[in-house]
Design a protein around this motif. Structure first.
Motif, PDB file in Angstrom:
ATOM      1  N   UNK A  75     -30.766  16.517   5.415  1.00  0.00           N
ATOM      2  CA  UNK A  75     -31.402  17.504   6.285  1.00  0.00           C
ATOM      3  C   UNK A  75     -30.791  17.588   7.690  1.00  0.00           C
ATOM      4  N   UNK A  76     -29.999  16.607   8.079  1.00  0.00           N
ATOM      5  CA  UNK A  76     -29.416  16.479   9.419  1.00  0.00           C
ATOM      6  C   UNK A  76     -30.408  15.814  10.383  1.00  0.00           C
ATOM      7  N   UNK A 105     -31.096  21.290  18.482  1.00  0.00           N
ATOM      8  CA  UNK A 105     -29.974  21.783  19.276  1.00  0.00           C
ATOM      9  C   UNK A 105     -30.480  22.654  20.416  1.00  0.00           C
ATOM     10  N   UNK A 106     -30.140  22.287  21.627  1.00  0.00           N
ATOM     11  CA  UNK A 106     -30.556  23.043  22.806  1.00  0.00           C
ATOM     12  C   UNK A 106     -29.706  24.281  23.048  1.00  0.00           C
ATOM     13  N   UNK A 107     -28.537  24.326  22.424  1.00  0.00           N
ATOM     14  CA  UNK A 107     -27.610  25.436  22.644  1.00  0.00           C
ATOM     15  C   UNK A 107     -26.894  25.785  21.349  1.00  0.00           C
ATOM     16  N   UNK A 108     -25.814  26.522  21.456  1.00  0.00           N
ATOM     17  CA  UNK A 108     -25.085  26.983  20.269  1.00  0.00           C
ATOM     18  C   UNK A 108     -24.026  26.001  19.787  1.00  0.00           C
ATOM     19  N   UNK A 112     -20.023  20.154  13.630  1.00  0.00           N
ATOM     20  CA  UNK A 112     -19.606  20.877  12.425  1.00  0.00           C
ATOM     21  C   UNK A 112     -20.779  21.286  11.532  1.00  0.00           C
ATOM     22  N   UNK A 113     -21.955  21.369  12.059  1.00  0.00           N
ATOM     23  CA  UNK A 113     -23.145  21.686  11.266  1.00  0.00           C
ATOM     24  C   UNK A 113     -23.344  23.202  11.187  1.00  0.00           C
ATOM     25  N   UNK A 117     -28.420  26.473  12.919  1.00  0.00           N
ATOM     26  CA  UNK A 117     -29.172  25.423  13.620  1.00  0.00           C
ATOM     27  C   UNK A 117     -29.141  25.620  15.140  1.00  0.00           C
ATOM     28  N   UNK A 118     -28.319  26.536  15.621  1.00  0.00           N
ATOM     29  CA  UNK A 118     -28.201  26.783  17.066  1.00  0.00           C
ATOM     30  C   UNK A 118     -29.558  27.156  17.649  1.00  0.00           C
TER      31      UNK A 118
END
Length: 166
Positions: A75-76, A105-108, A112-113, A117-118
């Motif tokens: 799932x990361x 993730x707070x940003x973009x 490599x995910x 998720x950004x």
């Protein structure tokens, strides 16, 4: 720079949890200690705050908070499942009544995910009931990735404090 909203919410948390005799702890990744820092900036926080773990890398999440490698692989670290595992790990370590965890993730910058998720962050509250059973409540936030990281960090920390106040 002090954030008045975080300070006011943290003050209310310290007052309410002190009055109720309840203890809290924190497990943070993307917020990097901002939730814990907000709470401990309040005089009297030691009556309710037991500690925190800032685990930014996967290895720390596994070694300190006992997040299973399988969760991170499937799932990361930036997932609902990881947030739940982090909250569970923290409540176990500190033997608290409530644990709050943040990851995402707070940003973009997600490489490599997957790109989707950004700006996706999870905040998970774990609380013990009167019988010692654990209950989880989790929120997903979709942040504006064009905002500065510290703006988004504060938004996530504020959501974490809001969840403790519910």
């Amino acid at each position: 720079m002090e954030n008045p909203s975080l300070t006011e919410k943290a003050k209310r948390i310290v007052e309410i949890f002190t009055r109720r005799g309840k203890k809290i702890c924190v497990a943070e990744s993307c917020t990097g200690g901002l939730v814990a820092s907000s709470i401990v900036s309040i005089s009297g926080a030691s009556a309710v705050f037991l500690g925190s773990a800032v685990c930014y890398c996967d290895e720390a999440k596994m070694k300190i908070l006992s997040v299973k490698k399988e969760i991170l692989e499937k799932y990361y670290a930036e997932s609902l499942q990881c947030a739940q595992a982090m909250a569970h790990g923290a409540i176990s370590i500190f033997n608290a009544d409530y644990a709050i965890a943040t990851t995402g993730f707070l940003d973009a910058n997600v490489a490599p995910k997957p790109a989707d998720l950004a700006g996706k962050v999870f905040v998970c509250l774990c609380k013990k009931d009167d019988f010692g059973n654990l209950n989880f409540e989790c929120d997903e936030l979709l942040l504006d990735t064009s905002c500065q990281r510290n703006v988004n960090r504060a938004k996530v920390a504020e959501r974490a404090l809001d969840m403790l106040l519910r």
